[in-house]
Structures are given as C-alpha cells and as structure tokens.
Design a protein around this motif. Structure first.
Motif, PDB file in Angstrom:
ATOM      1  N   ARG A 152       0.863  -1.183   0.000  1.00  0.00           N
ATOM      2  CA  ARG A 152       0.000   0.000   0.000  1.00  0.00           C
ATOM      3  C   ARG A 152       0.899   1.232   0.000  1.00  0.00           C
ATOM      4  O   ARG A 152       1.734   1.411   0.896  1.00  0.00           O
ATOM      5  CB  ARG A 152      -0.904   0.017   1.220  1.00  0.00           C
ATOM      6  N   TYR A 153       0.744   2.064  -1.026  1.00  0.00           N
ATOM      7  CA  TYR A 153       1.528   3.280  -1.198  1.00  0.00           C
ATOM      8  C   TYR A 153       0.690   4.473  -0.740  1.00  0.00           C
ATOM      9  O   TYR A 153      -0.475   4.598  -1.109  1.00  0.00           O
ATOM     10  CB  TYR A 153       1.929   3.466  -2.670  1.00  0.00           C
ATOM     11  N   ASP A 154       1.302   5.353   0.041  1.00  0.00           N
ATOM     12  CA  ASP A 154       0.621   6.530   0.576  1.00  0.00           C
ATOM     13  C   ASP A 154       1.242   7.775  -0.042  1.00  0.00           C
ATOM     14  O   ASP A 154       2.400   8.106   0.234  1.00  0.00           O
ATOM     15  CB  ASP A 154       0.771   6.543   2.107  1.00  0.00           C
ATOM     16  N   TYR A 155       0.472   8.444  -0.889  1.00  0.00           N
ATOM     17  CA  TYR A 155       0.908   9.689  -1.521  1.00  0.00           C
ATOM     18  C   TYR A 155       0.164  10.855  -0.864  1.00  0.00           C
ATOM     19  O   TYR A 155      -1.003  10.716  -0.492  1.00  0.00           O
ATOM     20  CB  TYR A 155       0.567   9.705  -3.013  1.00  0.00           C
ATOM     21  N   VAL A 156       0.814  12.002  -0.765  1.00  0.00           N
ATOM     22  CA  VAL A 156       0.183  13.209  -0.244  1.00  0.00           C
ATOM     23  C   VAL A 156       0.207  14.280  -1.333  1.00  0.00           C
ATOM     24  O   VAL A 156       1.252  14.562  -1.923  1.00  0.00           O
ATOM     25  CB  VAL A 156       0.901  13.715   1.031  1.00  0.00           C
ATOM     26  N   ILE A 157      -0.965  14.859  -1.593  1.00  0.00           N
ATOM     27  CA  ILE A 157      -1.096  15.891  -2.625  1.00  0.00           C
ATOM     28  C   ILE A 157      -0.330  17.140  -2.196  1.00  0.00           C
ATOM     29  O   ILE A 157      -0.426  17.590  -1.060  1.00  0.00           O
ATOM     30  CB  ILE A 157      -2.590  16.231  -2.878  1.00  0.00           C
ATOM     31  N   SER A 158       0.433  17.703  -3.158  1.00  0.00           N
ATOM     32  CA  SER A 158       1.271  18.863  -2.856  1.00  0.00           C
ATOM     33  C   SER A 158       1.068  20.039  -3.815  1.00  0.00           C
ATOM     34  O   SER A 158       1.527  21.146  -3.527  1.00  0.00           O
ATOM     35  CB  SER A 158       2.748  18.466  -2.859  1.00  0.00           C
ATOM     36  N   GLN A 159       0.389  19.807  -4.948  1.00  0.00           N
ATOM     37  CA  GLN A 159       0.170  20.919  -5.889  1.00  0.00           C
ATOM     38  C   GLN A 159      -0.926  20.572  -6.887  1.00  0.00           C
ATOM     39  O   GLN A 159      -1.293  19.409  -7.058  1.00  0.00           O
ATOM     40  CB  GLN A 159       1.450  21.283  -6.621  1.00  0.00           C
ATOM     41  N   THR A 160      -1.412  21.608  -7.559  1.00  0.00           N
ATOM     42  CA  THR A 160      -2.391  21.465  -8.638  1.00  0.00           C
ATOM     43  C   THR A 160      -1.801  22.097  -9.894  1.00  0.00           C
ATOM     44  O   THR A 160      -1.217  23.182  -9.826  1.00  0.00           O
ATOM     45  CB  THR A 160      -3.712  22.176  -8.285  1.00  0.00           C
ATOM     46  N   MET A 161      -1.934  21.396 -11.021  1.00  0.00           N
ATOM     47  CA  MET A 161      -1.517  21.940 -12.319  1.00  0.00           C
ATOM     48  C   MET A 161      -2.725  21.918 -13.252  1.00  0.00           C
ATOM     49  O   MET A 161      -3.543  21.003 -13.177  1.00  0.00           O
ATOM     50  CB  MET A 161      -0.446  21.059 -12.988  1.00  0.00           C
ATOM     51  N   TRP A 162      -2.820  22.885 -14.115  1.00  0.00           N
ATOM     52  CA  TRP A 162      -3.779  22.863 -15.218  1.00  0.00           C
ATOM     53  C   TRP A 162      -2.950  22.710 -16.493  1.00  0.00           C
ATOM     54  O   TRP A 162      -1.925  23.375 -16.654  1.00  0.00           O
ATOM     55  CB  TRP A 162      -4.572  24.169 -15.274  1.00  0.00           C
ATOM     56  N   ILE A 163      -3.398  21.806 -17.375  1.00  0.00           N
ATOM     57  CA  ILE A 163      -2.697  21.652 -18.647  1.00  0.00           C
ATOM     58  C   ILE A 163      -3.705  21.768 -19.786  1.00  0.00           C
ATOM     59  O   ILE A 163      -4.899  21.560 -19.592  1.00  0.00           O
ATOM     60  CB  ILE A 163      -1.930  20.315 -18.733  1.00  0.00           C
ATOM     61  N   SER A 164      -3.194  22.075 -20.965  1.00  0.00           N
ATOM     62  CA  SER A 164      -4.018  22.202 -22.160  1.00  0.00           C
ATOM     63  C   SER A 164      -3.630  21.128 -23.171  1.00  0.00           C
ATOM     64  O   SER A 164      -2.446  20.959 -23.462  1.00  0.00           O
ATOM     65  CB  SER A 164      -3.828  23.581 -22.801  1.00  0.00           C
ATOM     66  N   PHE A 165      -4.640  20.421 -23.684  1.00  0.00           N
ATOM     67  CA  PHE A 165      -4.400  19.432 -24.736  1.00  0.00           C
ATOM     68  C   PHE A 165      -3.926  20.096 -26.028  1.00  0.00           C
ATOM     69  O   PHE A 165      -3.390  19.427 -26.901  1.00  0.00           O
ATOM     70  CB  PHE A 165      -5.668  18.635 -25.043  1.00  0.00           C
ATOM     71  N   ARG A 166      -4.126  21.393 -26.157  1.00  0.00           N
ATOM     72  CA  ARG A 166      -3.738  22.097 -27.374  1.00  0.00           C
ATOM     73  C   ARG A 166      -2.289  22.588 -27.320  1.00  0.00           C
ATOM     74  O   ARG A 166      -1.793  23.159 -28.288  1.00  0.00           O
ATOM     75  CB  ARG A 166      -4.691  23.259 -27.612  1.00  0.00           C
ATOM     76  N   LYS A 167      -1.625  22.369 -26.193  1.00  0.00           N
ATOM     77  CA  LYS A 167      -0.239  22.818 -26.039  1.00  0.00           C
ATOM     78  C   LYS A 167       0.658  21.610 -25.793  1.00  0.00           C
ATOM     79  O   LYS A 167       0.669  21.058 -24.695  1.00  0.00           O
ATOM     80  CB  LYS A 167      -0.125  23.802 -24.876  1.00  0.00           C
ATOM     81  N   PRO A 168       1.417  21.201 -26.808  1.00  0.00           N
ATOM     82  CA  PRO A 168       2.302  20.044 -26.634  1.00  0.00           C
ATOM     83  C   PRO A 168       3.219  20.170 -25.422  1.00  0.00           C
ATOM     84  O   PRO A 168       3.488  19.181 -24.731  1.00  0.00           O
ATOM     85  CB  PRO A 168       3.089  19.997 -27.938  1.00  0.00           C
ATOM     86  N   ALA A 169       3.686  21.375 -25.116  1.00  0.00           N
ATOM     87  CA  ALA A 169       4.568  21.562 -23.961  1.00  0.00           C
ATOM     88  C   ALA A 169       3.850  21.217 -22.657  1.00  0.00           C
ATOM     89  O   ALA A 169       4.476  20.713 -21.714  1.00  0.00           O
ATOM     90  CB  ALA A 169       5.097  22.993 -23.912  1.00  0.00           C
ATOM     91  N   ASP A 170       2.539  21.479 -22.574  1.00  0.00           N
ATOM     92  CA  ASP A 170       1.769  21.129 -21.377  1.00  0.00           C
ATOM     93  C   ASP A 170       1.673  19.621 -21.215  1.00  0.00           C
ATOM     94  O   ASP A 170       1.754  19.097 -20.095  1.00  0.00           O
ATOM     95  CB  ASP A 170       0.362  21.720 -21.434  1.00  0.00           C
ATOM     96  N   LEU A 171       1.490  18.907 -22.322  1.00  0.00           N
ATOM     97  CA  LEU A 171       1.411  17.447 -22.250  1.00  0.00           C
ATOM     98  C   LEU A 171       2.728  16.861 -21.751  1.00  0.00           C
ATOM     99  O   LEU A 171       2.735  15.890 -20.989  1.00  0.00           O
ATOM    100  CB  LEU A 171       1.033  16.866 -23.614  1.00  0.00           C
ATOM    101  N   VAL A 172       3.834  17.469 -22.150  1.00  0.00           N
ATOM    102  CA  VAL A 172       5.146  17.034 -21.691  1.00  0.00           C
ATOM    103  C   VAL A 172       5.295  17.325 -20.192  1.00  0.00           C
ATOM    104  O   VAL A 172       5.799  16.503 -19.438  1.00  0.00           O
ATOM    105  CB  VAL A 172       6.277  17.717 -22.506  1.00  0.00           C
TER     106      VAL A 172
END
Length: 171
Positions: A92-112
């Motif tokens: 069982r792996y326990d991860y803790v959320i540390s940030q939120t990102m918004w990305i755009s499918f129309r921006k290849p750099a965001d997908l990366v």
C-alpha cells in the motif's frame, strides 16, 4: 518497473476500490480513453507515460469526471495535504497531494509537463516517487465558453493533482 494493476482510494473525496489499469501509451490516448470508458482509471506507462506505483518518477493516473461513473468527479476538490492510497503487488503506497496543475491538450509543452518524470518540470531527473492524478476540466471550460474537444471528447484543459510518496506498508 512496477506494472501491476492497482486499486486506489482517496478518502477526502469518498473514493474507494477504483481499479487502475496500467498500459503502454500516453495520457488520454485511444487505449487510455477506452480503459476510462469502462469506469476504471488508466495509468499510461513507458517512454510516453509514467512509472508504476511506488517507482521513482511520475505515476500518472487518469479517470473520467463526468462519464463512466465519474470516479474522479470530486478530484478538483482535493487539497494539499490530502492522502491518496494505491495498493499494488502486496504493498500500500501513501501519496500526499502537494500541488495542482492545469494543462491544455492544445499545447504540446503542457502534455510534456504532465508526464515529465518530475511533474511540471520536463528535463529534471526524478529522485522520488510522485503521482499525477488527471481528469477533465469540462465544467470549467464550458463555463468559460470553451467547447473545444479532441477526437476522444477530451476538453481543452485537464486538472492535475500532483503528490509525493510519503510511505509504504504491506497491503
């Protein structure tokens, strides 16, 4: 690489028993969308995706918010400090959320940025196990008058919750 199927729980949003299916590919591609359409989460792995649960790098998990049972319906309400539990291969792996990102499918750099070994920072070398939980921003896009969608009906934007592994224990 840990390529075992997994089960996810996120107490903050009342999510339990979500099956996570690993596959070779990239986030929200045809195969990933097919898996999500079954009401499961999809975990793209390999050169265009991420790593498995507990592995150093970015464990990417995508799921629908509005269709197929909407397992990630309440994902946007996760806050920094909330726990995400992933069980795979007897651990069982326990991860803790540390940030939120918004990305755009129309921006290849965001997908990366989304699938980078260190989420949000392409080119950096991963030194710890991280997780990126990703779902659509359809509600937010439509409220802003943005009705663009790709060939799989994904809206332009994704909401990504990023966390870091803080502990493990036997399942």
């Amino acid at each position: 690489m840990n390529t075992a199927p997994a089960v996810m729980a996120i107490p903050r949003i009342g999510l339990t028993g979500l099956r996570v299916t690993p596959y070779q590919g990239s986030a929200d591609d045809a195969l990933g969308t097919k898996i999500q359409n079954l009401g499961r989460a999809a975990s793209p792995q390999g050169p265009r995706g991420g790593v498995g649960p507990g592995d150093v790098g970015n464990y990417v998990v995508t799921a629908h918010r509005l269709t197929a049972g909407g397992p990630f319906r309440r994902l946007p309400s996760l806050r920094n400090g909330d726990h995400v539990y992933v069980t795979a291969g007897g651990t069982r792996y326990d991860y803790v959320i540390s940030q939120t990102m918004w990305i755009s499918f129309r921006k290849p750099a965001d997908l990366v940025r989304q699938s980078a070994p260190v989420p949000g920072f392409p080119g950096r070398t991963a030194t710890k196990a991280m997780i990126t939980l990703s779902t659509c921003a359809t509600i937010e896009d439509h409220a802003a008058g943005n009705f663009w969608k790709d060939q799989f009906d994904n809206p332009e934007h994704r909401i990504d919750k990023v966390g870091v592994l803080v502990g493990t224990r036997p399942a």
